[in-house]
Write an enzyme that holds these catalytic residues in place. Sequence first.
Site, PDB file in Angstrom:
ATOM      1  N   GLU A 152      18.878  38.881  30.829  1.00  0.00           N
ATOM      2  CA  GLU A 152      19.924  38.232  30.023  1.00  0.00           C
ATOM      3  C   GLU A 152      19.407  37.358  28.882  1.00  0.00           C
ATOM      4  O   GLU A 152      19.853  36.224  28.715  1.00  0.00           O
ATOM      5  CB  GLU A 152      20.844  37.403  30.944  1.00  0.00           C
ATOM      6  CG  GLU A 152      21.472  38.241  32.031  1.00  0.00           C
ATOM      7  CD  GLU A 152      22.405  37.454  32.963  1.00  0.00           C
ATOM      8  OE1 GLU A 152      22.526  36.231  32.788  1.00  0.00           O
ATOM      9  OE2 GLU A 152      23.020  38.085  33.835  1.00  0.00           O
ATOM     10  N   GLU A 261      23.415  46.418  38.673  1.00  0.00           N
ATOM     11  CA  GLU A 261      24.291  45.470  39.392  1.00  0.00           C
ATOM     12  C   GLU A 261      25.744  45.931  39.391  1.00  0.00           C
ATOM     13  O   GLU A 261      26.662  45.168  39.110  1.00  0.00           O
ATOM     14  CB  GLU A 261      24.193  44.069  38.757  1.00  0.00           C
ATOM     15  CG  GLU A 261      22.772  43.572  38.645  1.00  0.00           C
ATOM     16  CD  GLU A 261      22.652  42.185  38.020  1.00  0.00           C
ATOM     17  OE1 GLU A 261      23.665  41.476  37.923  1.00  0.00           O
ATOM     18  OE2 GLU A 261      21.525  41.828  37.624  1.00  0.00           O
ATOM     19  N   SER A 646      79.894  63.000  51.089  1.00  0.00           N
ATOM     20  CA  SER A 646      79.114  62.272  52.094  1.00  0.00           C
ATOM     21  C   SER A 646      80.025  61.396  52.948  1.00  0.00           C
ATOM     22  O   SER A 646      80.957  61.903  53.566  1.00  0.00           O
ATOM     23  CB  SER A 646      78.018  61.466  51.388  1.00  0.00           C
ATOM     24  OG  SER A 646      77.101  60.960  52.321  1.00  0.00           O
TER      25      SER A 646
END
Length: 759
Positions: A152, A261, A646
């Site tokens: 880094e 990573e 129904s």
Amino acid sequence: MMKRIFSFMMLASCIVSAASAQGLKDAYKDYFTIGVAVNQRNVTNPEQQALIVREFNSVTAENDMKPQPTEPRRGQFDFSRADRIANFCRENGIKMRGHCLMWHSQIGEWIYKDEEGNLLPKEEFFKRMREHIHAVVNRYKDVVYAWDVVNEAMTDDKNATDPYRQSPMYKIAGDEFIANAFRYAREADPNGLLFYNDYNETDPVKSRRIYEMVKKMKENGVPIDGIGMQAHYNIYGPTEEEIDAAITLYKQVVKHINVTELDIRANEEMGGALQFSQEGMAVSDSLKQHLADQYARVFRVLRKHKDIVDNVTFWNLSDRDSWLGVRNYPLPFDSEYQPKKAYDYILNMRNPEWQLPNRPPRRPRPEGQQGQQGQRRRGQRGQQQQQRPPFNAALAFPEKADVKEDFKPSATNLARQDYPQVNSQGYVRFRVELPDAKSVVSTIGGGGGTPLHQCYDGSWVGQTQKPEDEGFHYYHLTVDGGLVTDPGTHIYAGGARYESGIEVPAHDQDFYAIKNVAHGNMQEVLFWSESTQQMRRAFVYTPPTYDGKKRFPVLYLQHGWGEDETSWSRQGRAGIIMDNLLAEGKCVPFIVVMTYGMTNEVRFGGLGEFTAQDFEKVLVDELVPYVDSHFQTIARRDSRAMAGLSMGGFETRLITLRRPEVFSAFGLLSGGTYSPEDLQKANLVPAAGKVAKGSQPVSLIFQSCGSKENPDGIRNSTSALQAAGFNATGYVSDGTAHEFLTWRRSLMEMAQLLFKTRK
Ligand code: XIL
């Protein structure tokens, strides 16, 4: 639901058997080694040890080989923790990545500061750095095959003119500190591969900086063998194209790339929607799918670059170990060390279910904010909201070979609402703006609905897996576990709430299409109900020829459970169907009356206890007299019919049998059947024969359902009624279920038969 549980169990058992047959390392033996970053517990707990040995052939110490833990004070080494990991690897024949020799974080200040806290002179700093690197490398070079020599060292600040991170080491020595770190590592271990390692490594600006730095170093003879791509990603990015571009760039300067990573956060670090899983709570299916898809994309592009990528390491063994915390759901193994769907996708090299559309380049953050990744607070929400590009359907909905690209807004949509959309095959696409939602599922689509996924513009999109049946469908969205309607469409009384509705165009849709023909009136009337002590509402359809003088027969038409007096005219399109039939001269003109059947107070499934006694009073004793006195009706039994769909059919059957003197024609649409015995008991007899005194003739019995319901029931009952001499018709709607297209078609068929045999 059972189906889902079952298929989940199938998936889980496949994963387990695949995992026991071979681990990730075996599945990828022709591509690259598969590594894992471990902590002390991982290498001492027998089950976790076994998991490491089964799945991985490379190990990185998550923290224990770093500068500070190994040499907290100058010359005072503590190798106990690093040794534990190294010994585990030696015993199991696993090679290690050594992480990391120089980093601005997790490093004792003694290496660059004197006792007063001033930065050391360059030569003294180099001396201390060299001693540290030699000590660590010499101790572990037997088991370490690759070193992250410098970690880094580049800045994330896009506007910075100096590409390097302004660390104390850099301040002392400039980029010579990088060059020397590599030189010292090479002195100590001529055989190990030496890596420069960094994050945000697919960002176009940062990757260019990494590339330029490594190139310059190599031109100056610095022994850099490879670039480590940390790969701390999230479920939205980077895209395969971005990863591909970074690898293609790095390839020009090094012969080795390691993904050092890897983890995939379930949120977008830099703002936008957070998708945290809740510890102890079920993780949504859509989140699991997003994670699996992103892992699938990452591994697909890495496999493509197997010539240069020689290791891929997960940053931690399981979500329980992850530096990002369980709530980020970042790894292939969950907090119980069980493989996820993502594991299956990696192991079996599956393609993602959803493509990630191209995203805009990330916006730079000021240097202060990006800091060290290790120190970023868990779950912290980015300061800046990402600027999102406009929605592009072609990117959001990747083409599928068998899906026609002729999607149109549903006929139920409000003007200017583009979604939901339906194509000519009946596939449905959804899109809703819910930027902060965590999961969105549409109830349309078999097997538990259609999970939507969040798009790069923050909206949620989804497409059904299979074509839907023709016709009208109710649906809603489940957003973060709660029920909402889709703001794109009209809502309809259904399911005892307002539901969104969608129209899948039917091949015979013409019969319910609004056409330029003579139209009747659909009017709302309010009538007093003595039995319920309230005004009640009904809709009354009068045919185009209704002129206030001529008298007409009347059909009382009932809706189903969860619906109301609006349902037949809106989703049922009753008035339009009547207009079209009348325009073609296919039926006699009649009035249709639709009121609320008092169905919804009954809990769903409580039909057994339902008697329709209260509704019978309202209908027969209050509404029928009201209609007969307010409209030009033929107020006679032979000009009155009752039908219902129904639960409205169930009511029709109960009321027509109890009050045989009121109606002469009956219709049950997906609403049961009559038996000849039912009718005989009620003194209802065929109209054709001689009608004995005290009996009532039945002019028509119409019974219907969808072909996906119980068509045999309708057929058998109709034959029995016919055999008993009744004028009975059975109708089966082709390719439909217990839904409105069945009932639209049924009304269309029934209307042509009604009141024809009237004297
Ligand atoms: C992380 C560890 O996982 C954490 O436990 C620790 O608190 C901070 O460092 N980039 C790196 C790793 O190179 O060393 C970091 O590891 C993660 C970011």
